[in-house]
Structures are given as C-alpha cells and as structure tokens.
Design a protein around this motif. Structure first.
Motif, PDB file in Angstrom:
ATOM      1  N   GLU A   1      -7.921  -0.908   3.498  1.00  0.00           N
ATOM      2  CA  GLU A   1      -7.957   0.419   2.881  1.00  0.00           C
ATOM      3  C   GLU A   1      -6.716   0.659   2.037  1.00  0.00           C
ATOM      4  N   GLY A   2      -5.573   0.199   2.519  1.00  0.00           N
ATOM      5  CA  GLY A   2      -4.335   0.335   1.757  1.00  0.00           C
ATOM      6  C   GLY A   2      -4.374  -0.466   0.476  1.00  0.00           C
ATOM      7  N   ALA A   3      -4.958  -1.664   0.535  1.00  0.00           N
ATOM      8  CA  ALA A   3      -5.075  -2.498  -0.661  1.00  0.00           C
ATOM      9  C   ALA A   3      -5.960  -1.825  -1.703  1.00  0.00           C
TER      10      ALA A   3
ATOM     11  N   ASP B   1      -3.820  -4.408   5.227  1.00  0.00           N
ATOM     12  CA  ASP B   1      -4.642  -3.222   5.438  1.00  0.00           C
ATOM     13  C   ASP B   1      -5.621  -3.089   4.269  1.00  0.00           C
TER      14      ASP B   1
ATOM     15  N   ARG C   1      -6.425   1.400  -2.005  1.00  0.00           N
ATOM     16  CA  ARG C   1      -5.662   2.547  -2.511  1.00  0.00           C
ATOM     17  C   ARG C   1      -4.661   2.099  -3.571  1.00  0.00           C
ATOM     18  N   PHE C   2      -4.000   0.955  -3.310  1.00  0.00           N
ATOM     19  CA  PHE C   2      -2.993   0.446  -4.249  1.00  0.00           C
ATOM     20  C   PHE C   2      -3.656   0.070  -5.560  1.00  0.00           C
TER      21      PHE C   2
ATOM     22  N   HIS D   1       5.326  -0.956  -2.084  1.00  0.00           N
ATOM     23  CA  HIS D   1       4.661  -0.364  -3.252  1.00  0.00           C
ATOM     24  C   HIS D   1       5.657  -0.188  -4.395  1.00  0.00           C
TER      25      HIS D   1
ATOM     26  N   SER E   1       0.813  -1.221   0.000  1.00  0.00           N
ATOM     27  CA  SER E   1       0.000   0.000   0.000  1.00  0.00           C
ATOM     28  C   SER E   1       0.844   1.267   0.000  1.00  0.00           C
TER      29      SER E   1
ATOM     30  N   GLU F   1      -1.417  -7.458   1.039  1.00  0.00           N
ATOM     31  CA  GLU F   1      -1.603  -6.295   1.910  1.00  0.00           C
ATOM     32  C   GLU F   1      -2.644  -6.637   2.958  1.00  0.00           C
TER      33      GLU F   1
END
Length: 64
Positions: free
Chosen positions: A49-51, A47, A53-54, A28, A23, A45
C-alpha cells in the motif's frame, strides 16, 4: 554532517541510488532528493500500500 548528508550536499555526480522505505519519512525524502539531483533511483518498499501511495519519482531528466 552524516555521510548521506555529505553525499546529497555534494551531488550524486552520475551515481545511481537505491533507497529503501520510500513510502514515507526519510526514505521518501531521500528518493525525491536523489531524483531532483537527476540520479537514477531504484526505490524499494515492502509495504504494498505504501508503494502504491509513493507511485514513483518524476525526475527532471524524465527518468523514473
């Protein structure tokens, strides 16, 4: 030069990559570098939310 830096500098040579922590930061950048070398990349990932976003990797060869 670390082992991972040597591997990326020499090219993946048809290998696949599993990259964690994608993420942000080093994970990244590593996932993007592997994809740019046309390697199939499995991103991991924890997280959610991070996944999101990525969002994945758009590789030159059309693989994600």
């Amino acid at each position: 030069m670390s082992g991972s830096e040597r591997l990326l500098a020499s090219g993946l040579g048809g290998r696949s990559a599993i990259v964690t922590g994608t993420s942000a930061g080093i994970g990244h950048a590593t996932a993007l570098a592997c994809a740019a070398d046309d390697a199939p990349v499995l991103v991991v990932e924890l997280d959610a939310e991070g996944a999101e976003r990525f969002g994945g990797v758009d590789a030159p060869g059309g693989r994600t």
